[in-house]
Design an enzyme around this catalytic site. Structure first.
Site, short mmCIF file in Angstrom:
data_model
loop_
_atom_site.label_atom_id
_atom_site.label_comp_id
_atom_site.label_asym_id
_atom_site.label_seq_id
_atom_site.Cartn_x
_atom_site.Cartn_y
_atom_site.Cartn_z
N LYS A 149 1.01 4.26 -11.42
CA LYS A 149 -0.08 3.42 -10.96
C LYS A 149 -0.57 2.47 -12.14
O LYS A 149 -1.18 1.48 -11.63
CB LYS A 149 -1.31 4.20 -10.28
CG LYS A 149 -0.76 4.93 -9.13
CD LYS A 149 -0.55 3.91 -7.72
CE LYS A 149 -0.37 4.52 -6.51
NZ LYS A 149 -0.20 3.59 -5.29
N SER A 176 -6.19 11.99 3.37
CA SER A 176 -4.60 11.23 3.67
C SER A 176 -3.52 12.37 3.69
O SER A 176 -3.89 13.58 2.94
CB SER A 176 -4.43 9.94 2.86
OG SER A 176 -3.96 10.40 1.60
N SER A 217 -3.59 0.55 -5.96
CA SER A 217 -3.36 1.26 -7.08
C SER A 217 -3.94 2.64 -6.98
O SER A 217 -4.09 3.31 -6.00
CB SER A 217 -3.59 0.40 -8.13
OG SER A 217 -3.38 0.99 -9.40
N TYR A 233 2.94 9.86 -11.46
CA TYR A 233 2.03 9.01 -10.28
C TYR A 233 1.18 8.25 -11.39
O TYR A 233 0.97 7.20 -11.00
CB TYR A 233 1.27 9.91 -9.51
CG TYR A 233 0.53 9.55 -8.67
CD1 TYR A 233 1.01 8.84 -7.55
CD2 TYR A 233 -1.07 9.19 -9.00
CE1 TYR A 233 0.08 8.08 -6.55
CE2 TYR A 233 -1.94 8.75 -7.71
CZ TYR A 233 -1.20 8.15 -6.75
OH TYR A 233 -2.26 7.50 -5.76
N ASN A 282 0.73 -1.12 0.02
CA ASN A 282 0.06 -0.25 0.02
C ASN A 282 0.83 1.31 0.08
O ASN A 282 0.40 2.33 -0.29
CB ASN A 282 -0.80 0.05 1.11
CG ASN A 282 -1.53 1.07 1.62
OD1 ASN A 282 -2.53 1.59 0.82
ND2 ASN A 282 -0.88 2.15 2.80
#
Ligand SMILES: NC(=O)c1ccc[n+]([C@@H]2O[C@H](COP(=O)([O-])OP(=O)(O)OC[C@H]3O[C@@H](n4cnc5c(N)ncnc54)[C@H](OP(=O)(O)O)[C@@H]3O)[C@@H](O)[C@H]2O)c1
Length: 304
Positions: free
Chosen positions: A203, A234, A184, A199, A100
């Protein structure tokens, strides 16, 4: 108890899990969800010891001992080996590995001017070119290479989980096979999206890794699945996405053109998904990537 009761379908009691990036965000919620629901041990890996310990502190009193911090860096084979050794000294198997850890990396999108018009090509070139190649590559080191080596590092303990399974009984489902879940992103699917190049590409590679590993590990019966979140609050997603102190989870928090369900993902969304995938309910998943994004992927092409 009927085998169709929720308490059986989503049962993670006794499960042994490893989660990278368990010191914050989605990884923390996953660790707390497994601990709260009776998983035996959840080893959480990350570079910051303080963040890992904070996750432990947030677990219900009865479940605190089940979350075990293990400092580690997924971009280092030596560090991954050391994390594996520490975990292998405390358990003889791992049922679930959640790969993760991730970083966003340098911002790099095809920008426009405030009035919506195109940037002159020379300005666009300078903006994108001035991001050092090393910063671009770093995103792959964590998100893709790190994910791959994390999965490889834990194969023996995952295999050991399969070897503990009882012989099958006729007309009865056996407990789920060992599983790797990779986090992902919906950024890995789209072409013209408001995410950053490094990014997105990293992914996209993770999505492919889920499929490739799942196929490659067929003979070893280790399942590999993925989740592709949209927007969740987050450390990674604060800033422009969320106002101070607002998790964005209430209806109406986002324009439906950005997120049709009009809110960000909440802890229940990610916790429930992990329980579904980890329990008997997820036992038939293999090579599957579940999108959890409130419909955002469906509208990305028009919401640049
Ligand atoms: N939040 C979202 O909206 C969203 C959407 C789509 C996908 N995702 C994905 O979800 C995953 C979790 O992200 P998040 O949103 O929860 O963000 P986050 O809170 O920033 O979590 C990222 C975690 O990765 C760990 N990490 C980073 N580099 C590492 C390294 N070299 N070695 C070990 N661990 C490392 C960090 O721990 P340390 O810094 O302590 O090492 C941190 O706990 C990521 O893969 C992300 O791409 C998130």
């Amino acid at each position: 108890m009927s085998h169709l009761e929720a308490s059986n379908l989503y049962n993670v009691k006794g499960l042994v899990a490893v989660i990278t990036g368990g010191g914050s965000g989605l990884g923390r919620t996953m660790a707390l969800a497994l601990a709260t629901n009776g998983a035996a041990r959840i080893f959480i890996i990350g570079r910051r010891e303080g963040a890992l310990k904070e996750t432990v502190s947030l677990a219900p009193a009865a479940a605190k001992d089940s979350i075990i911090p293990v400092q580690g860096d997924v971009t280092s084979q030596e560090s991954l080996r050391s994390a594996y050794d520490k975990i292998a000294s405390q358990t003889d198997h791992v049922d679930l590995l959640i790969v993760n850890s991730g970083i966003l990396g340098p911002p790099a999108i095809i920008k426009r001017k405030d009035d919506g018009s195109l940037l002159p090509i020379s300005e666009l070139k300078d903006y994108l070119w001035n991001i050092p190649m090393a910063e671009f590559t770093k995103v792959f080191e964590v998100n893709t290479t790190g994910a791959y080596y994390t999965a490889i590092a834990f194969l023996p303990l995952l295999d050991a989980a399969n070897k503990r399974r009882a012989a099958p009984e006729k007309n009865k489902l056996s407990p789920p096979l060992a599983q790797i879940i990779m986090t992902s992103s919906i950024a890995g699917y789209s072409r013209r999206v408001p995410f950053d190049f490094a990014y997105n590409l990293s992914k996209g590679a993770v999505n492919h890794l889920v499929k490739a590993l799942s196929t490659s590990l067929t003979d070893y019966q280790i399942r590999v699945n993925g989740i592709a979140p949209g927007l969740y609050m987050s450390e990674m997603s604060v800033g422009t996405n969320f106002e101070e102190g607002n998790k964005g989870v209430s209806d109406g928090s986002f324009d439906p053109e950005k997120i049709p369900i009009t809110r960000a993902g909440g802890e229940e969304d990610i916790a429930g998904l992990v329980l579904w995938m980890a329990g008997a309910s997820g036992g038939y998943l293999n090579g599957n990537i579940t999108v959890t994004d409130g419909g955002r992927l469906s509208v990305l092409q028009s919401s640049y």
